[in-house]
Design a protein around this motif. Structure first.
Motif, PDB file in Angstrom:
ATOM      1  N   VAL A 117      14.120  14.018  15.844  1.00  0.00           N
ATOM      2  CA  VAL A 117      14.799  12.772  16.179  1.00  0.00           C
ATOM      3  C   VAL A 117      14.826  11.824  14.982  1.00  0.00           C
ATOM      4  CG1 VAL A 117      14.823  10.764  17.711  1.00  0.00           C
ATOM      5  CG2 VAL A 117      14.116  12.990  18.594  1.00  0.00           C
ATOM      6  N   LEU A 118      13.669  11.641  14.331  1.00  0.00           N
ATOM      7  CA  LEU A 118      13.563  10.636  13.274  1.00  0.00           C
ATOM      8  C   LEU A 118      12.729  11.172  12.125  1.00  0.00           C
ATOM      9  CD1 LEU A 118      14.026   7.631  12.394  1.00  0.00           C
ATOM     10  CD2 LEU A 118      11.896   7.093  13.582  1.00  0.00           C
ATOM     11  N   VAL A 119      13.224  10.963  10.898  1.00  0.00           N
ATOM     12  CA  VAL A 119      12.487  11.314   9.691  1.00  0.00           C
ATOM     13  C   VAL A 119      12.287  10.045   8.878  1.00  0.00           C
ATOM     14  CG1 VAL A 119      12.569  12.557   7.493  1.00  0.00           C
ATOM     15  CG2 VAL A 119      13.338  13.678   9.578  1.00  0.00           C
ATOM     16  N   VAL A 120      11.049   9.794   8.467  1.00  0.00           N
ATOM     17  CA  VAL A 120      10.725   8.685   7.571  1.00  0.00           C
ATOM     18  C   VAL A 120      10.538   9.302   6.191  1.00  0.00           C
ATOM     19  CG1 VAL A 120       9.137   6.810   7.072  1.00  0.00           C
ATOM     20  CG2 VAL A 120       9.615   7.434   9.448  1.00  0.00           C
ATOM     21  N   ASP A 121      11.338   8.856   5.238  1.00  0.00           N
ATOM     22  CA  ASP A 121      11.401   9.497   3.934  1.00  0.00           C
ATOM     23  C   ASP A 121      11.007   8.529   2.821  1.00  0.00           C
ATOM     24  OD1 ASP A 121      11.895  11.512   2.124  1.00  0.00           O
ATOM     25  OD2 ASP A 121      14.039  11.117   2.012  1.00  0.00           O
ATOM     26  N   GLY A 122      10.184   9.000   1.897  1.00  0.00           N
ATOM     27  CA  GLY A 122       9.852   8.221   0.714  1.00  0.00           C
ATOM     28  C   GLY A 122       8.515   7.535   0.814  1.00  0.00           C
ATOM     29  N   SER A 123       8.353   6.503   0.017  1.00  0.00           N
ATOM     30  CA  SER A 123       7.095   5.769   0.003  1.00  0.00           C
ATOM     31  C   SER A 123       7.388   4.295   0.183  1.00  0.00           C
ATOM     32  CB  SER A 123       6.344   6.006  -1.312  1.00  0.00           C
ATOM     33  OG  SER A 123       7.116   5.549  -2.395  1.00  0.00           O
ATOM     34  N   GLY A 124       6.447   3.590   0.729  1.00  0.00           N
ATOM     35  CA  GLY A 124       6.615   2.165   0.964  1.00  0.00           C
ATOM     36  C   GLY A 124       5.294   1.522   1.297  1.00  0.00           C
ATOM     37  N   THR A 125       5.298   0.227   1.360  1.00  0.00           N
ATOM     38  CA  THR A 125       4.058  -0.487   1.603  1.00  0.00           C
ATOM     39  C   THR A 125       3.617  -0.388   3.057  1.00  0.00           C
ATOM     40  OG1 THR A 125       5.316  -2.507   1.922  1.00  0.00           O
ATOM     41  CG2 THR A 125       4.430  -2.107  -0.271  1.00  0.00           C
ATOM     42  N   SER A 126       4.550  -0.421   3.976  1.00  0.00           N
ATOM     43  CA  SER A 126       4.202  -0.327   5.387  1.00  0.00           C
ATOM     44  C   SER A 126       5.464   0.008   6.167  1.00  0.00           C
ATOM     45  CB  SER A 126       3.623  -1.649   5.891  1.00  0.00           C
ATOM     46  OG  SER A 126       3.308  -1.546   7.254  1.00  0.00           O
ATOM     47  N   THR A 127       5.372   0.999   7.027  1.00  0.00           N
ATOM     48  CA  THR A 127       6.489   1.392   7.882  1.00  0.00           C
ATOM     49  C   THR A 127       6.095   1.077   9.315  1.00  0.00           C
ATOM     50  OG1 THR A 127       7.096   3.169   6.359  1.00  0.00           O
ATOM     51  CG2 THR A 127       7.931   3.329   8.607  1.00  0.00           C
ATOM     52  N   THR A 128       7.018   0.448  10.054  1.00  0.00           N
ATOM     53  CA  THR A 128       6.721   0.055  11.426  1.00  0.00           C
ATOM     54  C   THR A 128       7.791   0.577  12.367  1.00  0.00           C
ATOM     55  OG1 THR A 128       5.642  -1.975  10.671  1.00  0.00           O
ATOM     56  CG2 THR A 128       6.304  -1.890  12.984  1.00  0.00           C
TER      57      THR A 128
END
Length: 161
Positions: A117-128
């Motif tokens: 359904v959902l892919v979170v890709d890469g880098s970041g400080t905070s994903t919500t």
């Protein structure tokens, strides 16, 4: 007398802060939304609050910087055989009414039983992820090359994945 002076300054500081919160509306409840999505909207679809995208992936594509927030109106958003992809460091918030002033409705990301359904890709400080139902996927949620200080999942249901 010194105690009275300290208490007076403390009460003044608290009063000023409380007044500031009242004047500014208490700050944004879910962060500053800079991208809006409503599947039932009409108009130019520029992602603004007045003319939100109707396609969730368009909104996710517009939110590419850490700190961006995508606010999604109620309804069911189908992957239609593909996968929703979002950038790490972005906030995805569902459950808004179509005026984006109340967060009481249900936002469903549906995988149509055809894949993730959902892919979170890469880098970041905070994903919500907040106020979503992620359902009918094969695996539901995946992190691709994910590197982040934190992942925050609030008020989110994973069902039949």
């Amino acid at each position: 007398m010194q105690i009275f002076s300290y208490l007076s300054r403390s009460l003044l500081t608290v009063g000023l802060l409380a007044g500031l919160l009242v004047v500014t509306g208490g700050g944004p409840a879910y962060g500053q939304c800079n991208v809006f999505v409503d599947k039932d909207a009409s108009g130019s679809e520029d992602g603004s609050e007045d003319s939100p995208y109707t396609n969730l992936q368009d909104g996710l594509d517009d939110a590419t910087a850490a700190g961006d927030s995508v606010c999604v109106a109620e309804g069911t958003y189908n992957t239609s055989g593909s996968t929703f992809t979002m950038t790490a460091g972005v906030t995805l918030i569902g459950g808004f009414n179509s005026a984006f002033d109340t967060k009481t409705d249900s936002t469903i990301l549906d995988g149509d039983d055809s894949g993730r359904v959902l892919v979170v890709d890469g880098s970041g400080t905070s994903t919500t992820l907040d106020g979503l139902t992620i359902q009918n996927g094969r695996g539901g949620l995946r992190f691709s090359d994910y590197s982040s200080d934190s992942l925050i999942v609030r008020n989110t249901v994973f069902s039949d994945n």
